[in-house]
Write an enzyme that holds these catalytic residues in place. Sequence first.
Site, PDB file in Angstrom:
ATOM      1  N   ARG A   1      18.062 -20.132   3.734  1.00  0.00           N
ATOM      2  CA  ARG A   1      18.491 -21.056   2.676  1.00  0.00           C
ATOM      3  C   ARG A   1      19.813 -21.740   2.992  1.00  0.00           C
ATOM      4  NH1 ARG A   1      15.988 -16.876  -0.146  1.00  0.00           N
ATOM      5  NH2 ARG A   1      17.988 -15.874  -0.454  1.00  0.00           N
TER       6      ARG A   1
ATOM      7  N   GLU B   1      22.838  -7.060   0.248  1.00  0.00           N
ATOM      8  CA  GLU B   1      22.718  -6.537  -1.126  1.00  0.00           C
ATOM      9  C   GLU B   1      21.382  -5.807  -1.238  1.00  0.00           C
ATOM     10  OE1 GLU B   1      22.576  -9.561  -4.112  1.00  0.00           O
ATOM     11  OE2 GLU B   1      22.943  -8.164  -5.747  1.00  0.00           O
TER      12      GLU B   1
HETATM   13  P1  AMP Z   1      25.425 -10.864   1.457  1.00  0.00           P
HETATM   14  O1  AMP Z   1      25.340 -10.628   2.916  1.00  0.00           O
HETATM   15  O2  AMP Z   1      25.296  -9.597   0.658  1.00  0.00           O
HETATM   16  O3  AMP Z   1      26.633 -11.666   1.057  1.00  0.00           O
HETATM   17  O4  AMP Z   1      24.140 -11.695   1.048  1.00  0.00           O
HETATM   18  C1  AMP Z   1      24.082 -13.074   1.203  1.00  0.00           C
HETATM   19  C2  AMP Z   1      22.762 -13.507   1.713  1.00  0.00           C
HETATM   20  O5  AMP Z   1      21.685 -12.876   1.043  1.00  0.00           O
HETATM   21  C3  AMP Z   1      22.566 -14.983   1.519  1.00  0.00           C
HETATM   22  O6  AMP Z   1      21.993 -15.494   2.718  1.00  0.00           O
HETATM   23  C4  AMP Z   1      21.626 -15.121   0.355  1.00  0.00           C
HETATM   24  O7  AMP Z   1      20.610 -16.046   0.666  1.00  0.00           O
HETATM   25  C5  AMP Z   1      21.034 -13.747   0.146  1.00  0.00           C
HETATM   26  N1  AMP Z   1      21.267 -13.197  -1.198  1.00  0.00           N
HETATM   27  C6  AMP Z   1      21.924 -12.040  -1.479  1.00  0.00           C
HETATM   28  N2  AMP Z   1      21.905 -11.774  -2.786  1.00  0.00           N
HETATM   29  C7  AMP Z   1      21.243 -12.795  -3.370  1.00  0.00           C
HETATM   30  C8  AMP Z   1      20.884 -13.088  -4.727  1.00  0.00           C
HETATM   31  N3  AMP Z   1      21.242 -12.301  -5.746  1.00  0.00           N
HETATM   32  N4  AMP Z   1      20.186 -14.228  -4.947  1.00  0.00           N
HETATM   33  C9  AMP Z   1      19.843 -15.038  -3.913  1.00  0.00           C
HETATM   34  N5  AMP Z   1      20.133 -14.798  -2.640  1.00  0.00           N
HETATM   35  C10 AMP Z   1      20.818 -13.691  -2.350  1.00  0.00           C
END
Ligand code: AMP
Length: 170
Positions: A58, A95
């Site tokens: 995305r 996450e």
């Molecule tokens: P992080 O590495 O935990 O910061 O997660 C970020 C990545 O995971 C991004 O590439 C987002 O596309 C995806 N992502 C994580 N949590 C969400 C969420 N609640 N909604 C949408 N995309 C998420």
Amino acid sequence: MDLRSKIREVPDFPTPGIGFKDIMPLLADAEALQEAIDLMAEWAEPRRPEVVVGGEARGFFLGAALAYRLRCGFVPARRPGKLPLETISREYALEYGSNALELQADALAGDTRVLIHDDVLATGGTARAMADLVEQLGGVVVGFTFLIELAFLNGREQLPGYDALALIKY
Ligand code: AMP
């Protein structure tokens, strides 16, 4: 323009307990799409990036649009096995689950000024991995842009000393 109203919240996706932030309604809305790109580009322009790095998948949509608007090149950070030649790789915790991203080993010339873009800053692992990859190739991270920051997950703690813009915060 209220960009937040263009984000669709989907509970328990992709796994129970995760509040998924769906950016597709924002992308599909001509006015919101333009405003989001313009706001991020105006913030990034004075930082003089030469390349935008966007995270699969995305981060590709607006990352490429930003690159066009900023007259930068675009380099995708891709999932393992997608890039054909020599790559460098970083694994990180998400996450939900864990993953890895890769850059083609010759993707950046040394000292290239890089803006990193992704749709969501959650725990910060993805963004941090992209910064580490860029710096491993000798690039200089001039900032991060995100559409959305899940501030309660403290992702900025993974990005000490970096400038980061998030258009919508939860
Ligand atoms: P992080 O590495 O935990 O910061 O997660 C970020 C990545 O995971 C991004 O590439 C987002 O596309 C995806 N992502 C994580 N949590 C969400 C969420 N609640 N909604 C949408 N995309 C998420």
